[in-house]
Design a protein around this motif. Structure first.
Motif: not given
Length: 104
Positions: A7-22
């Motif tokens: 699997p490709r590693r990915a990080a999302i910084v911040e869990a607001g609506t945009a981060g959760l959507g992403a």
């Protein structure tokens, strides 16, 4: 350079609506993505966090402190996430209030 087959590693910084959507779409395919979401605050949701508005006789009602409106045609890519989470939209009248300075 060798290409990883995992699997490709990915990080999302911040869990607001945009981060959760992403994070939602790649989280549905864990065999393709090793996903991590990082959130500095205790609660997720960012600007979509609800607060309690005091009412008469010591009761309160929740209200959205920052997100103005969820228009399904505008947020069409977010609607499947809301459906999957069991979040129902409630029809409401749109009101907006602004206060500038200290004059009432």
């Amino acid at each position: 350079m060798e290409r990883s087959t995992g699997p490709r590693r990915a990080a999302i910084v911040e869990a607001g609506t945009a981060g959760l959507g992403a994070a939602w779409a790649p989280s549905r395919t864990p065999n393709r993505f090793d996903l991590r979401v990082f959130q500095a605050q205790e609660l997720v949701g960012g600007n979509a966090v609800a607060a309690a508005m005091p009412q008469q006789q010591y009761s309160s009602v929740p209200f959205d402190i920052s997100v103005t409106a969820c228009i399904p045609s505008v947020y069409r890519r977010s609607m499947p996430l809301l459906d999957r989470c069991g979040t129902d939209l409630v029809d409401t009248r749109f009101n907006y209030s602004v206060r500038h300075g200290t004059d009432v």
